[in-house]
Design an enzyme around this catalytic site. Structure first.
Site, short mmCIF file in Angstrom:
data_model
loop_
_atom_site.label_atom_id
_atom_site.label_comp_id
_atom_site.label_asym_id
_atom_site.label_seq_id
_atom_site.Cartn_x
_atom_site.Cartn_y
_atom_site.Cartn_z
N HIS A 378 0.79 -1.29 -0.02
CA HIS A 378 -0.12 -0.09 0.13
C HIS A 378 0.86 1.20 0.11
O HIS A 378 0.17 2.50 0.16
CB HIS A 378 -0.78 -0.14 1.13
CG HIS A 378 -2.17 -0.85 1.09
ND1 HIS A 378 -3.19 -0.41 0.39
CD2 HIS A 378 -2.43 -2.27 1.52
CE1 HIS A 378 -4.23 -1.40 0.46
NE2 HIS A 378 -3.71 -2.48 1.14
N LYS A 569 -8.32 14.01 4.08
CA LYS A 569 -7.53 12.96 3.87
C LYS A 569 -6.61 12.89 5.32
O LYS A 569 -6.83 14.14 5.93
CB LYS A 569 -6.51 12.75 2.91
CG LYS A 569 -6.15 14.09 2.45
CD LYS A 569 -5.33 14.10 1.14
CE LYS A 569 -6.39 14.03 0.03
NZ LYS A 569 -6.37 12.70 -1.06
N ARG A 570 -5.77 11.85 5.54
CA ARG A 570 -4.84 12.22 6.59
C ARG A 570 -4.03 13.40 6.36
O ARG A 570 -3.94 13.43 5.38
CB ARG A 570 -4.19 10.84 6.97
CG ARG A 570 -4.99 9.66 7.68
CD ARG A 570 -5.48 9.95 8.81
NE ARG A 570 -4.22 10.31 9.74
CZ ARG A 570 -4.31 9.29 10.82
NH1 ARG A 570 -4.80 8.11 11.08
NH2 ARG A 570 -3.35 9.42 11.65
N LYS A 575 1.01 14.63 1.27
CA LYS A 575 -0.62 14.77 0.67
C LYS A 575 -0.67 16.28 0.36
O LYS A 575 -1.46 16.55 -0.21
CB LYS A 575 -1.47 14.27 1.63
CG LYS A 575 -1.64 12.80 1.73
CD LYS A 575 -2.79 12.34 2.35
CE LYS A 575 -2.85 10.87 2.85
NZ LYS A 575 -3.27 9.90 1.52
N THR A 677 -8.51 6.37 -2.57
CA THR A 677 -9.98 6.22 -2.73
C THR A 677 -10.69 7.13 -2.76
O THR A 677 -11.91 7.39 -3.14
CB THR A 677 -10.06 5.17 -1.87
OG1 THR A 677 -9.88 5.48 -0.73
CG2 THR A 677 -9.54 3.82 -2.42
N LYS A 681 -14.29 8.61 -4.91
CA LYS A 681 -15.61 9.23 -4.35
C LYS A 681 -16.05 10.33 -4.61
O LYS A 681 -17.21 10.63 -4.90
CB LYS A 681 -15.38 9.07 -2.42
CG LYS A 681 -15.21 7.66 -2.08
CD LYS A 681 -14.81 7.43 -0.85
CE LYS A 681 -14.07 6.40 -0.44
NZ LYS A 681 -13.12 6.12 0.79
#
Length: 847
Positions: A378, A569-570, A575, A677, A681
């Site tokens: 992952h 998101k985290r 990110k 993901t 969405k």
């Protein structure tokens, strides 16, 4: 007294929500009252809202029980191959509404609660999220369970029943504060304890080598108590099982060696054993080498393998008699999928069981092990890869250390034979990393002990083969595969965005819910004025609803006509929430400079949790809240720009935010996000993506057409080239005046006037040791955001792009992902066949 339905409501009630038949509604009301009375021991005079939720949950659960038992009977009769999905995280969220959707009970329950004078949404809000995950990895596992049941696979999810899930996040004076998530406080109506399947798990001790084999002795035993949760497929009468293990001390724990008067202490010490399932480690993409964590990993694997082997041996429903003893058949009947390296211990544990307990010879056992196990990777971030110290292993799992050494010895023999004299390759490919402290590389163990290794998006799988696992790929290329992630359209469209599901169903029917590829036919409606209007109207309704929620929670007046620009998101440097912050500041400065210009109004929302020990991530949250304090209170800006930090982002909040989003921010540095993901969405729910060519964004652009996304920034090759040349942040800082201004404002205390130095560390990181090269993509990102603003001013053209995106979502259904796992890794065939429905009045529930 039933509410009269307008024509509009009647149209809305086509069967996406299920039909509310009169007998159905009457039966639900009767069962609801029965549960209120007999299960909850309340009457309507003293019942609370939570009691009503529990009564409804028990009523809905009754519709699962008959199907659940029948499904398990069916598996025992047919004896299919079974897949065991082992994951340390299952981020399930709430269960009630999802169950009603999958069983087509939503309208009937809605009508029944209405006739009882209750509000369905209020009752649903009483349910606690099952937050047994950090983010993507755990939510993926949850979507996969839904798809495995919907595709009729004999599948089981195995994990840990954490007493405390991911922490609740409070924002206090702009800072993240963690609170324990006591999700089981009021009980959990969806689970059933199964003490008859309790299993012992061993730790510590030592090994004894005898002529007849190896014994692991003097161990400390902890019991694993299973709790089962039903997992319904979509309207196919299949109900699979998620089994989560809880740690229990055995009765004799420590009592045998207590001294006179030590009884009380001995009983109190039982807690030490039970701590194993107490709390989820709140780290995302970060490895924490703690003994308790290794205990959790072995605990879930040991209990699960005992269960798998018990089920393999007795194949008749309800029977305890051994029917199978030939383990060479194990790979034909069992597939074990390791969700990342957390359950890697399954490999040495399976070897221990086969060699030490079942007395197979090593080669035979190894062949069985490799053909049974498969591994999903992952992440490529080095700090996320698990590497356990050998001395911790020796102490906690002495027999497993011997087995890992033996696996490694044989593995290195094969490499030495294939690449004679290549000592460096031996070192790189060893399961044991020498150097300061010897460590076991768990990813290497997973690759060697599995027949299939997959990444979770095409670009990610390619990167694994080219870099992280290059040596392994060269030696065994046949092992490596790609399985692009997906999301379940049941939760992420039908349940969270019923208005959109309805508008789509009116055009193309409702079979798309189980075959998302059918969305392609929406391309025929791209120029259909009525369809464009319907799509835009649903979005506006979702935004108005979410705006009400935001104003309630944050006391900020939201302009519902502004663009809802969302990044959830985290919180992690890779990110790049910081890149988003730089855009907000730049946009703010532009509005301030020319206040009379026609700016596109934006409400920027950023949400996510920071790992409690991740200082930089917590500082990023503080920066976002500080920017919000300045921007939201600036009268010159007014409602043209608002910044909100979404507190305590979790599955349930995602279900509200995602349908309301106009713009989805997917802006990681190319080559760092394995898949994502959330991006899928947003796409399915009618938001446009601004993003880098990273993770699944690449495939989203392929499916929807690159023109229909806002792609910017460096590609993987550009990032590599910049690494070779050397990334110097100050070059960008000196060259780009707006970037310089934004950084100077952060550094100079513009956003923290009371503590001018508050964000010095963030600025220092960005200027001198930013691994994720925020400045390198700043200029292109800002230009791309200008394109976003321009298009948003043309609602019709914007909505056309939205339709192209929704039409391109078919690939991103977890049904497609799971069908590929089934055929290409597990050797199983999915089916859309329905099981026969059980008697709709399940046995034992005569009302």
């Amino acid at each position: 007294m039933s509410k009269p339905l307008s024509d509009h409501d009647r149209r809305k009630q086509i069967s996406v929500r299920g039909l509310a038949g009169i007998e159905n509604v009457a039966e639900l009301k009767q069962n609801f009252n029965r549960h209120l009375h007999f299960t909850l021991v309340k009457d309507r005079n003293v019942a609370t809202k939570r009691d009503y939720y529990f009564a409804l949950a028990h009523t809905v659960r009754e519709h699962l029980i008959g199907r659940w038992i029948r499904t398990q009977q069916h598996y025992y009769e047919k004896d299919p191959k079974r897949v065991y999905y082992i994951s340390l995280e299952f981020y399930m969220g709430r269960t009630l509404q999802n169950t009603m959707v999958n069983l087509a009970l939503e309208n009937a329950c809605d009508e029944a609660t209405y006739q009882l004078g209750l509000d369905m949404e209020e009752l649903e809000d009483m349910e606690e999220d099952a937050g047994l995950g950090n983010g993507g990895l755990g939510r993926l596992a949850a979507c996969f369970l839904d798809s495995m049941a919907s595709l009729g696979l004999a599948a089981y999810g195995y994990g840990i029943r954490y007493e405390f899930g991911i922490f609740n996040q409070k924002i206090v004076n702009g800072w993240q504060v963690e609170e324990a998530d006591d999700w089981l406080r009021y009980g959990n109506p969806w689970e059933k304890a199964r003490p008859e399947y309790m299993r012992p798990v061993h730790f510590y001790g030592r090994t004894e080598h005898h002529p007849d084999g190896v014994k692991w002795v003097d161990t400390q035993v902890v019991l694993a108590l299973p709790y089962d949760t039903p997992v319904p497929g979509y309207r196919n009468n299949v109900v699979n099982t998620m089994r989560l293990w809880s740690a229990k001390a055995p009765c004799e724990f420590n009592l045998k060696d207590f001294n006179v008067g030590g009884y009380i202490q001995a009983v109190l010490d039982r807690n030490l054993a039970e701590n194993i399932s107490r709390v989820l480690y709140p780290n995302d993409n970060f490895f924490e080498g703690k003994e308790l964590r290794l205990k959790q990993e072995y605990f879930v694997v040991s209990a699960t393998l005992q269960d798998i082997i018990r089920r393999f041996k007795v194949s008749k429903f309800g029977s305890r008699e051994i029917a199978r003893t030939d383990f060479s058949k194990l790979p034909d009947k069992v597939a074990i999928q390791l969700n990342d390296t957390h359950p890697a211990m399954a490999i040495p544990e399976l070897m221990r069981v086969l060699v030490d307990e079942e007395k197979l010879d090593w080669d035979k056992a190894w062949d069985i092990c490799v053909r049974t196990c498969a591994y999903t990777n992952h992440t490529v971030l080095p700090e996320a890869l698990e590497r356990w110290p050998v001395d911790l292993f020796a102490h906690l799992l002495p027999r497993h250390l011997e087995i890992v050494y033996e696996i490694n010895r044989r593995h290195l023999e094969v490499i030495a034979a294939k690449y004679p004299g290549d000592v460096d390759r031996l070192r790189r490919m060893s399961l044991i990393e020498e150097g300061g402290q010897k460590r076991i590389n768990m990813a290497h163990l997973c690759i060697v002990g599995s027949h299939a290794v997959n990444g979770v998006a095409q670009i990610h799988s390619d990167i694994l083969k080219a870099t992280v696992f290059k040596d392994f790929y060269e030696m065994e290329p046949h092992k490596f595969q790609n399985k692009t992630n997906g999301i379940t359209p049941r939760r992420w469209l039908v349940m969270c965005n019923p208005g959109l599901a309805e508008v789509i169903a009116e055009r193309i029917g409702e079979d798309f819910i189980r075959d998302l590829d059918q969305l392609q036919s929406l391309r025929n409606y791209v120029n259909d004025e009525a369809f464009i209007r319907d799509i835009a109207k649903v979005k506006q309704e979702n935004k108005l609803k979410f705006a009400v929620h935001l104003e309630e929670h944050y006391k900020v007046k939201i302009n519902p006509n502004s663009m809802f620009d969302i990044q959830v998101k985290r919180i992690h440097e890779y990110k790049r929430q910081l890149l988003n912050c730089l855009h907000i500041i730049t946009y703010y400065n532009r509005i301030k400079k020319e206040p009379n210009k026609q700016w596109t109004p934006r409400t920027v929302m950023i949400g996510g949790k920071a790992a409690p020990g991740y200082h930089t991530a917590k500082m990023i949250i503080r920066l976002i809240t500080a920017i919000g304090e300045v921007v939201n209170n600036d009268p010159v800006v007014g409602d043209r720009l608002k910044v909100i930090f979404l507190e305590n982002y979790r599955v349930t909040l995602a279900e509200k935010a995602i349908p309301a989003a106009d713009l989805s921010e997917q802006i990681s540095t190319a080559g760092t996000e394995a898949s994502g993901t959330g991006n899928m969405k947003f796409m399915l729910n009618g938001a446009l993506t601004i993003g880098t060519m990273d993770g699944a964004n690449v495939e989203m652009a392929e499916e929807a057409g690159e023109d229909n996304l806002f792609i910017f920034g460096m590609r993987v090759d550009d990032v590599d080239a910049l690494d070779m040349k050397g990334y110097h942040a100050e070059e960008y800082y000196n060259r780009l005046p707006e970037l310089k201004q934004a950084i100077d404002q952060i550094a100079g205390g513009f956003f923290s006037p009371k503590q001018p130095d508050l964000f010095k560390e963030i600025v220092n990181m960005l200027m001198h040791h930013d691994r994720f090269k925020v400045f390198a993509d700043y200029e292109d990102y800002i230009k791309c955001q200008e394109k976003v603003n321009a298009l948003y001013k043309n609602p019709k053209e914007w909505t056309k792009k939205v339709i192209y995106n929704i039409a391109g979502c078919g690939k991103f259904s977890s049904d497609r992902t799971i069908a590929q796992y089934a055929r290409e890794i597990w050797g199983m065939e999915p089916t859309l066949e329905k099981l026969p429905a059980p008697d709709d009045n399940p046995s034992g529930t005569n009302s």
